[in-house]
Design a protein around this motif. Structure first.
Motif, short mmCIF file in Angstrom:
data_model
loop_
_atom_site.label_atom_id
_atom_site.label_comp_id
_atom_site.label_asym_id
_atom_site.label_seq_id
_atom_site.Cartn_x
_atom_site.Cartn_y
_atom_site.Cartn_z
N TYR A 135 33.90 5.83 7.02
CA TYR A 135 34.92 6.80 6.63
C TYR A 135 35.50 6.35 5.31
O TYR A 135 36.03 5.26 5.19
CB TYR A 135 36.01 6.93 7.69
CG TYR A 135 36.90 8.13 7.42
CD1 TYR A 135 36.53 9.39 7.86
CD2 TYR A 135 38.08 8.00 6.70
CE1 TYR A 135 37.32 10.50 7.60
CE2 TYR A 135 38.87 9.10 6.43
CZ TYR A 135 38.49 10.35 6.89
OH TYR A 135 39.27 11.43 6.62
N LYS A 136 35.40 7.20 4.29
CA LYS A 136 35.78 6.78 2.95
C LYS A 136 37.07 7.42 2.48
O LYS A 136 37.45 8.47 2.95
CB LYS A 136 34.67 7.13 1.96
CG LYS A 136 33.49 6.22 2.09
CD LYS A 136 32.41 6.61 1.11
CE LYS A 136 31.10 5.99 1.55
NZ LYS A 136 29.96 6.71 1.02
N ASP A 137 37.66 6.76 1.51
CA ASP A 137 38.89 7.27 0.94
C ASP A 137 38.59 7.83 -0.45
O ASP A 137 38.52 7.09 -1.40
CB ASP A 137 39.90 6.12 0.85
CG ASP A 137 41.29 6.66 0.59
OD1 ASP A 137 41.44 7.90 0.64
OD2 ASP A 137 42.19 5.87 0.35
N TYR A 138 38.36 9.12 -0.51
CA TYR A 138 38.07 9.73 -1.82
C TYR A 138 39.38 9.94 -2.59
O TYR A 138 40.43 10.08 -1.99
CB TYR A 138 37.34 11.06 -1.64
CG TYR A 138 35.97 10.92 -1.04
CD1 TYR A 138 34.87 10.75 -1.85
CD2 TYR A 138 35.79 10.95 0.34
CE1 TYR A 138 33.60 10.62 -1.30
CE2 TYR A 138 34.53 10.81 0.90
CZ TYR A 138 33.44 10.65 0.07
OH TYR A 138 32.19 10.52 0.62
N ASP A 139 39.26 9.96 -3.92
CA ASP A 139 40.45 10.10 -4.77
C ASP A 139 40.88 11.56 -4.86
O ASP A 139 40.36 12.32 -5.67
CB ASP A 139 40.13 9.54 -6.16
CG ASP A 139 41.37 9.51 -7.03
OD1 ASP A 139 42.39 10.11 -6.65
OD2 ASP A 139 41.32 8.88 -8.10
N LYS A 140 41.84 11.94 -4.02
CA LYS A 140 42.19 13.36 -3.99
C LYS A 140 43.03 13.78 -5.19
O LYS A 140 43.01 14.94 -5.59
CB LYS A 140 42.89 13.74 -2.68
CG LYS A 140 44.20 13.06 -2.43
CD LYS A 140 44.74 13.49 -1.07
CE LYS A 140 45.93 12.67 -0.72
NZ LYS A 140 46.21 12.66 0.72
N ALA A 196 40.66 14.55 -7.94
CA ALA A 196 39.95 15.78 -7.58
C ALA A 196 40.84 16.99 -7.83
O ALA A 196 40.39 18.01 -8.34
CB ALA A 196 39.53 15.72 -6.12
N TRP A 197 42.13 16.85 -7.46
CA TRP A 197 43.05 17.97 -7.66
C TRP A 197 43.15 18.31 -9.15
O TRP A 197 43.16 19.48 -9.53
CB TRP A 197 44.42 17.65 -7.08
CG TRP A 197 45.42 18.71 -7.45
CD1 TRP A 197 46.44 18.62 -8.33
CD2 TRP A 197 45.45 20.07 -6.96
NE1 TRP A 197 47.10 19.82 -8.43
CE2 TRP A 197 46.52 20.73 -7.60
CE3 TRP A 197 44.65 20.79 -6.06
CZ2 TRP A 197 46.83 22.06 -7.37
CZ3 TRP A 197 44.96 22.13 -5.82
CH2 TRP A 197 46.04 22.75 -6.48
N LYS A 247 40.91 17.96 -11.38
CA LYS A 247 39.68 18.66 -11.77
C LYS A 247 39.74 20.13 -11.36
O LYS A 247 39.45 21.01 -12.15
CB LYS A 247 38.47 18.00 -11.11
CG LYS A 247 37.96 16.80 -11.87
CD LYS A 247 36.60 16.40 -11.32
CE LYS A 247 36.26 14.98 -11.67
NZ LYS A 247 35.14 14.45 -10.91
N VAL A 248 40.10 20.33 -10.09
CA VAL A 248 40.13 21.71 -9.58
C VAL A 248 41.17 22.53 -10.35
O VAL A 248 40.92 23.66 -10.76
CB VAL A 248 40.43 21.74 -8.07
CG1 VAL A 248 40.66 23.16 -7.59
CG2 VAL A 248 39.29 21.10 -7.29
N GLU A 249 42.33 21.92 -10.58
CA GLU A 249 43.40 22.66 -11.24
C GLU A 249 43.01 23.03 -12.67
O GLU A 249 43.28 24.14 -13.12
CB GLU A 249 44.70 21.84 -11.23
CG GLU A 249 45.90 22.70 -11.57
CD GLU A 249 47.20 21.94 -11.54
OE1 GLU A 249 47.20 20.75 -11.88
OE2 GLU A 249 48.21 22.55 -11.17
N ARG A 270 40.07 23.46 -13.77
CA ARG A 270 39.04 24.50 -13.69
C ARG A 270 39.67 25.87 -13.46
O ARG A 270 39.28 26.86 -14.07
CB ARG A 270 38.10 24.18 -12.53
CG ARG A 270 36.63 24.25 -12.91
CD ARG A 270 35.79 23.90 -11.73
NE ARG A 270 34.94 25.01 -11.35
CZ ARG A 270 34.16 24.98 -10.28
NH1 ARG A 270 34.15 23.94 -9.49
NH2 ARG A 270 33.41 26.01 -9.98
N ILE A 271 40.69 25.88 -12.59
CA ILE A 271 41.40 27.13 -12.32
C ILE A 271 42.07 27.62 -13.60
O ILE A 271 41.96 28.78 -13.98
CB ILE A 271 42.46 26.92 -11.22
CG1 ILE A 271 41.76 26.72 -9.86
CG2 ILE A 271 43.41 28.10 -11.15
CD1 ILE A 271 42.69 26.28 -8.75
N GLY A 296 51.99 20.23 -11.00
CA GLY A 296 52.18 20.86 -9.69
C GLY A 296 53.23 21.96 -9.68
O GLY A 296 54.04 22.05 -8.77
#
Lengths: 170, 319
Positions: B51-56, B59-60, B62-64, B66-67, B190
């Motif tokens: 079970y890994k701890d991805y860097d959210k 990632a956020w 990146k997604v933001e 892109r939006i 945010g």
């Protein structure tokens, strides 16, 4: 509309990103691919937000979306098909049809405990994981870590104390 | 008996019937207790293997972005322009000789900071400092009629004066900052922003209202509402100047400034200690966390250590 506003979207993203990546990784066996895929799913959900209907179980919905995307990827991946040469990819999906809600539950509760465990100091976390997750006895942990049994117990007590306060906060 | 010891015995199946009774009454205390116990009793063997701890947060971002980009992209680009740009890319790629800058539509430029603060000048000579740790500035217009950019994160702007081409920074939804020539610090994260003005005048456009800010003003959007006041925090741009100024402030404020500047958490027992009259006057230039802590500990006589990226302050007492 699925998300009321961007703040709600961000909250959902933060709560699900890590478990969804772990789930995607269990199918795709690639960290990069899994992260890209999960980000892609979120991006498209937000882009189509205005046309989407609210759902009862948002978590299960997200896991299903990621699952579909992951299998879409596998199907499109010609190299994968070639490796399977002759075998059909039909059956793959069925295997995961265990129950989307129990799977969702599994990943979300794994995320909860692992995020609680992030608050533990390293040694304490190690002892807690060895005992609670790997099922080693105190004596076994004491021997492998070169500490006394009493210290193992103290680490466990400390771990439970921190988990309890963090749990109350969360 | 300690709850922790009790829990331990229960989890290890060593509890006596008396202890189980104690557990039952503890469970009755709150719903959370029951949930926690269930949580602890579930076996999570998967966590250990894989079970890994991805860097959210990354990632956020990146997604933001892109939006943000997709929202700013022109909705209906004439088809011939797409072909023209494709042709241009192909030709430039093949020969590298031709200049198609006149036909090519403006390509949005992206700047993103990594571990270091990033400084650069835009084509209009506007100087920009992007705060370290993934702040992002996107140039979204060609600067012909107006200079339009979008910010995610924190940046300091020294905008080149040009009354003909206003400088516009997009924030969130329809909100934006309109500038002619001035310098200011801006945080946009945010859906909330924090704008501190150092010179000149800017207009803040929010929910179709316009608010004018003058030198020394600070405006913050928190939870959807706007607060405007005179800025008295001398450390807002410490990330850029690398200078911390503690001008007779309470040690608890100093810790807050340090938390923001070094991006860490400082734990000190604020409740058990009376920190009134614990004022500090000092100035640090290009000093790292260790340097600042060691000098403060010399002045105030406390002990400290860093555990897990957190600073723990002990024996803090003000005499």
């Amino acid at each position: 509309m699925l998300f009321v506003d961007k703040a709600a979207f961000k909250t959902v993203f933060n709560a699900h990103y890590v478990p969804l990546c772990n789930y995607a990784n269990s199918i795709l066996r690639s960290d990069n691919l899994s992260e890209d895929l999960v980000q892609d799913v979120f991006f498209h959900l937000w882009k189509n937000n205005s046309t989407l209907e609210p759902v009862d179980n948002l978590s299960a919905f997200l896991f299903t979306a990621v699952k579909n995307k992951a299998f879409e990827h596998i199907r499109a991946d010609k190299a994968y098909k070639k490796a399977l040469s002759g075998y059909s990819t039909e059956g793959i999906e069925d295997k995961t049809e265990i129950s989307m809600s129990s799977l969702t539950h599994k990943y979300m509760s794994m995320e909860r405990l692992s995020s609680l465990m992030r608050h533990l100091p390293p040694k304490c976390k190690n002892v807690f994981a060895l005992h609670k997750l790997n099922g080693l006895t105190y004596a076994e942990i004491a021997a492998s870590e070169g500490i006394s049994i009493k210290t193992v117990e103290n680490h466990m007590i400390k771990a439970l104390k921190i988990l309890r306060t963090e749990y109350a906060k969360s | 008996m300690d709850i922790e010891k009790l829990l331990l015995k229960v989890l290890n199946d060593e509890a006596s019937s008396k202890e189980y009774a104690a557990l039952e009454s503890w469970k009755k205390e709150s719903e959370e207790n029951i949930k926690l116990l269930q949580e602890l009793q579930t076996k999570h063997t998967d966590i250990q293997d894989g079970y890994k701890d991805y860097d959210k947060n990354a990632a956020w971002h990146k997604v933001e972005s892109r939006i943000l980009q997709s929202e700013q992209a022109p909705q209906h680009k004439p088809a011939y322009l797409k072909w023209a740009s494709l042709a241009a890319i192909l030709l430039v790629g093949l020969y590298g000789l031709f200049h198609f800058s006149n036909q090519e539509p403006a390509v949005p430029k992206e700047y993103k900071s990594a571990e270091q603060t990033m400084q650069f000048a835009l084509e209009d000579k506007t100087d920009i400092w992007l705060r370290d740790g993934g702040s992002q500035l996107n140039v979204v217009s060609d600067f012909e009629e107006e200079r339009r950019v979008a910010l995610i994160g924190e940046a300091f702007f020294d905008v080149a004066h040009d009354t003909d081409r206003p400088f516009i920074i997009e924030l969130d939804n329809q909100d934006y900052v309109r500038v002619v020539g001035t310098s200011f610090n801006l945080v946009n994260e945010g859906g909330e922003f924090d704008l501190t003005l150092y010179s000149g005048v800017v207009e803040l456009h929010m929910n179709n209202r316009t608010i004018t800010l003058h030198k020394g003003d600070r405006a913050k959007k928190i939870n959807g509402s706007l607060v405007k006041y005179r800025n008295n925090d001398s450390n807002i741009t410490s990330w850029k100047s690398n200078e911390l100024v503690f001008d007779n402030i309470n040690i608890s404020e100093a810790f807050e400034v340090m938390e923001a500047h070094f991006n860490i958490t400082i734990d000190y027992n604020s409740r058990t200690n009376n920190l009134e009259g614990c004022a500090i006057r000092s100035k640090f230039t290009n000093e790292n966390l260790e340097g600042v802590l060691s000098e403060l500990s010399d002045i105030l006589g406390f002990n400290y250590k860093t555990v897990d990226g957190k600073v723990l302050i002990k024996d803090l007492a003000c005499n």
